[in-house]
Structures are given as structure tokens and as C-alpha cells.
Design a protein around this motif. Structure first.
Motif, PDB file in Angstrom:
ATOM      1  N   VAL A  41       1.206  -1.529   0.019  1.00 12.97           N
ATOM      2  CA  VAL A  41       0.088  -0.256  -0.061  1.00 12.97           C
ATOM      3  C   VAL A  41       1.065   1.139   0.465  1.00 12.97           C
ATOM      4  O   VAL A  41       1.259   1.985   1.101  1.00 12.97           O
ATOM      5  CB  VAL A  41      -0.984   0.021   1.221  1.00 12.97           C
ATOM      6  N   TYR A  54      -4.269   3.018  -4.707  1.00 10.40           N
ATOM      7  CA  TYR A  54      -4.123   2.192  -3.632  1.00 10.40           C
ATOM      8  C   TYR A  54      -4.983   2.315  -2.660  1.00 10.40           C
ATOM      9  O   TYR A  54      -5.829   3.751  -2.807  1.00 10.40           O
ATOM     10  CB  TYR A  54      -3.139   2.819  -3.661  1.00 10.40           C
ATOM     11  N   ASP A  55      -4.799   1.536  -1.701  1.00 14.34           N
ATOM     12  CA  ASP A  55      -5.665   1.676  -0.550  1.00 14.34           C
ATOM     13  C   ASP A  55      -5.552   2.666   0.661  1.00 14.34           C
ATOM     14  O   ASP A  55      -4.913   2.784   1.114  1.00 14.34           O
ATOM     15  CB  ASP A  55      -6.249   0.732   0.297  1.00 14.34           C
TER      16      ASP A  55
END
Length: 115
Positions: A41, A54-55
Motif C-alpha cells: 500500500v 491504492y487503498d
């Protein structure tokens, strides 16, 4: 089974998602992590020609972890590592977050009870 395939299997089975800073978003760091089955991440730099998703919520957790380590460094036992035994050092690392929690709880209780 070689080491690389076992690492990939471990990363995939655990679902590990290392939180990495933007300084480590380069291909030499990110691609090997992905080859081990990890899903890093890390936000892409702004000048990337092909940015990735991306988270964002998971990345916000990185800030919290860094703040905890910063608070732990304020305690001399953890910052200077004067302990001779590894067990003593580990015990201090476990007691410091408890002390931080109790200090913050006491501070919050006095601010709530103060008229």
C-alpha cells in the motif's frame, strides 16, 4: 520449494499488505514485494506517468503507526537501549504503550471532569 516461492506463498496466504512511504514507491522496491505475493500500500508519486490505485484508508493507518513509534521514542529506555537483556528491552517496549495509554486516559478524564 525455494525461498522465493515459499515467501510468495506466505505473503499470499497471510494477505500481507505492507504500508510503505512514498519514498519507497519506486519499481525496485515495489515490484519485488509484489513478486513475493504481497500487496504493498503505497501512493504513487505525483509525477508518475502510469499511477496505480491504492487503498487510501489502509494508508492512513501508516500515520497512526508512525505516531506510536514517535511517542515510544520519548521514553529513554526504548530510545537508547540501555538494557542488557533482550527480554528486559522487550518488556519495556510492551510497558511503554501501556504507560502512554494510561497517561492519555488520565488526561482525558481530568479535562472532562474539570468545570
Amino acid at each position: 520449494m525455494n525461498t522465493n516461492s515459499s515467501m510468495a506463498a506466505l505473503g499470499a496466504s497471510v494477505g500481507a499488505r505492507p504500508l510503505m512511504g512514498r519514498a519507497y514507491e519506486g519499481d525496485p522496491t515495489r515490484l519485488p514485494a509484489e513478486s513475493f505475493g504481497l500487496a504493498p500500500v503505497v501512493p504513487p508519486k505525483r509525477n508518475r506517468t502510469a499511477p496505480w490505485d491504492y487503498d487510501r484508508e489502509a494508508y492512513k493507518g501508516r500515520n497512526m503507526v508512525e505516531r506510536v513509534f514517535n511517542r515510544m521514542k520519548h521514553y529513554r529506555q526504548a530510545a537508547t537501549r540501555h538494557d542488557r537483556l533482550d527480554e528486559t528491552f522487550l518488556a519495556n517496549l510492551q510497558l511503554i504503550p501501556i504507560a502512554i495509554y494510561l497517561k492519555n486516559t488520565a488526561k482525558n478524564l481530568t479535562s472532562v471532569n474539570t468545570p
